[in-house]
Design an enzyme around this catalytic site. Structure first.
Site, PDB file in Angstrom:
ATOM      1  N   LEU A 137       0.613  -1.143   0.406  1.00 61.38           N
ATOM      2  CA  LEU A 137       0.206  -0.468  -0.034  1.00 61.38           C
ATOM      3  C   LEU A 137       0.935   1.665   0.449  1.00 61.38           C
ATOM      4  O   LEU A 137       2.473   1.343   0.512  1.00 61.38           O
ATOM      5  CB  LEU A 137      -0.823   0.207   1.340  1.00 61.38           C
ATOM      6  CG  LEU A 137      -2.132  -0.877   1.281  1.00 61.38           C
ATOM      7  CD1 LEU A 137      -2.732  -1.072   3.111  1.00 61.38           C
ATOM      8  CD2 LEU A 137      -2.854  -1.279   0.039  1.00 61.38           C
ATOM      9  N   ASP A 138       0.183   2.534  -0.739  1.00 57.48           N
ATOM     10  CA  ASP A 138       1.697   3.406  -0.664  1.00 57.48           C
ATOM     11  C   ASP A 138       1.161   4.083   0.803  1.00 57.48           C
ATOM     12  O   ASP A 138       0.825   3.204   1.846  1.00 57.48           O
ATOM     13  CB  ASP A 138       0.369   4.381  -1.771  1.00 57.48           C
ATOM     14  CG  ASP A 138       0.313   4.006  -2.569  1.00 57.48           C
ATOM     15  OD1 ASP A 138       1.134   3.316  -3.673  1.00 57.48           O
ATOM     16  OD2 ASP A 138      -0.394   5.213  -3.412  1.00 57.48           O
ATOM     17  N   VAL A 139       2.790   5.178   0.906  1.00 57.12           N
ATOM     18  CA  VAL A 139       3.128   5.544   2.504  1.00 57.12           C
ATOM     19  C   VAL A 139       1.370   6.023   3.042  1.00 57.12           C
ATOM     20  O   VAL A 139       1.269   5.924   4.332  1.00 57.12           O
ATOM     21  CB  VAL A 139       3.494   5.922   2.468  1.00 57.12           C
ATOM     22  CG1 VAL A 139       3.862   7.143   3.325  1.00 57.12           C
ATOM     23  CG2 VAL A 139       5.061   5.525   1.990  1.00 57.12           C
ATOM     24  N   THR A 153      -1.141   5.175   2.839  1.00 52.07           N
ATOM     25  CA  THR A 153      -2.757   4.850   1.975  1.00 52.07           C
ATOM     26  C   THR A 153      -2.804   4.017   2.932  1.00 52.07           C
ATOM     27  O   THR A 153      -2.220   3.427   3.819  1.00 52.07           O
ATOM     28  CB  THR A 153      -2.870   3.908   0.744  1.00 52.07           C
ATOM     29  OG1 THR A 153      -2.800   5.042  -0.568  1.00 52.07           O
ATOM     30  CG2 THR A 153      -4.745   3.239   1.265  1.00 52.07           C
ATOM     31  N   ARG A 187      -6.188   6.156  -7.425  1.00 54.61           N
ATOM     32  CA  ARG A 187      -4.531   7.895  -7.542  1.00 54.61           C
ATOM     33  C   ARG A 187      -4.693   8.251  -8.943  1.00 54.61           C
ATOM     34  O   ARG A 187      -5.632   9.575  -9.762  1.00 54.61           O
ATOM     35  CB  ARG A 187      -3.922   7.842  -6.601  1.00 54.61           C
ATOM     36  CG  ARG A 187      -3.787   7.370  -5.203  1.00 54.61           C
ATOM     37  CD  ARG A 187      -2.271   7.819  -4.451  1.00 54.61           C
ATOM     38  NE  ARG A 187      -1.916   8.940  -4.427  1.00 54.61           N
ATOM     39  CZ  ARG A 187      -0.453   9.360  -4.078  1.00 54.61           C
ATOM     40  NH1 ARG A 187       0.326   8.067  -3.823  1.00 54.61           N
ATOM     41  NH2 ARG A 187       0.063  10.575  -4.034  1.00 54.61           N
TER      42      ARG A 187
END
Length: 312
Positions: free
Chosen positions: A137-139, A141, A237
Site C-alpha cells: 500500500l502507498d505510504v 494509504t 490515485r
C-alpha cells in the site's frame, strides 16, 4: 539457487540494468555481464538490459553475493494492528505514514520493520528488506495488507495476486461527482513523462483496470467504493485524476489543497477496506474488513456537516 528481489515503487518504469544495479548494489558493468550470460530473469523470463521493470516485478539473478544495501532495522510502529496471524500469513491494518517495507529514499517506518521488532518470522523469499511482502500500500494509504510467513505461502500468494484472484476493495473520497455514478476505468499506467516520482495514464503503459461505484455524494466530493482488477503503482490515485475527480487530500495527483485543509486532511482519503483470498496453504476462503481511520471519518463528518455551505 538464484537470489530474488521485488522491484520497489521507486524503480517502477526504470531500465532493468539500472534497476538491477541499484537493487543489488553491483556495478552496471557487473550487471551487464550477468545479463550477457543469461543469469538474470524478470518474472521468470530471460531479461535484457533494455527491459523496463514495474513495481512488484520479480527479478532473479544467479548471484550468491548479491545484496540490496537497504537494511531492515527492527522498530515497533505505533498504529499497526495485527488482524490475523497463523503459521503461514499475517494480515495487518496499516496506518498512513508507514511504508510496506524499507526502500531507497525512504527512512520512515515500515510494516516489515514492525514485524521484525514484534518477533514475527516471515518468508525469506525476496531481498532482505522485502521478505514476505506480496502486496504493498502507498505510504499515505491506510488499510489491510497480507504478509507471507512461510515459503509456500509466499509463492502461492504472489501467484494469486498475479492471476487476479485476490479481492482488493477500497473506499476513497474524490472531488466532484463522477458521471456515471459507477463504472470501469480501463487505462494503461506508466511512469509520468515529466516527473519520474509519479505515474500517469500513458500510451504503452501497463494495463490497469479500476471499478468504482458511488456510496454517498456530497456537495463538493463523492465517497466511492473501488475494486481493483489490477495492481499498478498509485492506480486509484492516477485513474481518479484521469477522469478529473482526484482523490481528496492528494496534491500529487490533482487534489485541491484548500479543500483538504477545510476537511482536516493531511494525506489522501484512501483506505483498503476489504481483502479477500483463499488461504495459500489450506485453501480456506479468507475475508478481512477494516473501517476507515479516524482522520478519514472526521473528513466525512466535516463535509457532510458543511451541507450547502458556499465555502465548500
Amino acid at each position: 539457487m538464484p537470489s530474488t528481489w521485488l522491484v520497489p515503487d521507486g524503480l517502477d518504469g526504470e531500465r532493468l540494468d539500472v534497476a538491477a544495479a541499484r537493487m543489488t548494489g553491483l556495478s552496471r558493468s557487473r550487471v551487464e555481464s550477468l545479463l550477457a550470460r543469461g543469469d538474470v530473469s524478470l518474472n521468470s523470463r530471460p531479461a535484457a538490459k533494455s527491459d523496463r521493470v514495474a513495481a512488484g516485478d520479480l527479478l532473479e539473478a544467479e548471484l550468491a553475493e548479491a545484496a540490496t544495501g537497504v537494511a531492515v532495522v527492527p522498530r515497533e510502529v505505533a498504529g499497526i494492528e495485527i488482524v490475523y496471524d497463523d503459521a503461514d500469513i499475517v494480515v495487518v491494518d496499516k496506518p498512513a505514514g508507514v511504508a510496506a517495507h524499507p526502500s531507497l529514499g525512504w527512512d520512515g517506518p515500515s510494516v516489515v520493520e514492525h514485524l521484525a521488532a514484534a518477533g514475527f518470522r516471515i518468508s525469506t523469499s525476496g531481498a532482505a528488506e522485502r521478505q514476505g511482502i506480496v502486496q504493498r500500500l502507498d505510504v499515505g494509504t491506510s488499510g489491510l495488507m497480507v504478509v507471507a510467513k512461510s515459503e509456500p505461502a509466499y509463492t502461492a500468494l504472489k501467484q494469486a495476486f498475479r492471476s487476479r484472484k485476490v479481492e482488493k476493495v477500497y473506499q476513497t473520497l474524490v472531488q466532484g461527482l463522477p458521471d456515471p455514478l459507477e463504472g470501469t476505468i480501463d487505462a494503461p499506467i506508466g511512469r509520468h513523462p515529466g516527473a519520474d516520482y509519479k505515474m500517469a495514464v500513458v500510451a504503452g503503459g501497463r494495463r490497469a483496470v479500476t471499478h468504482y461505484e458511488t456510496l454517498e455524494a456530497f456537495r463538493a466530493a463523492t465517497l466511492l467504493r473501488v475494486r481493483l482488477e489490477t495492481g499498478r503503482t498509485h492506480q486509484i490515485r492516477v485513474h481518479m485524476q484521469a477522469i478529473r475527480h482526484p482523490v481528496a487530500g492528494d496534491p500529487t495527483y490533482g487534489g485541491d489543497p484548500v479543500l483538504a485543509a477545510r476537511l482536516g486532511l493531511e494525506r489522501q482519503w484512501l483506505h483498503a477496506v476489504r481483502l479477500g483470498f483463499d488461504h495459500p496453504v489450506t485453501g480456506e476462503p479468507m475475508r478481512f474488513e477494516s473501517q476507515p481511520s479516524a482522520d478519514l471519518e472526521t473528513a466525512l463528518i466535516r463535509i457532510a456537516e458543511a451541507g450547502q455551505s458556499p465555502g465548500l
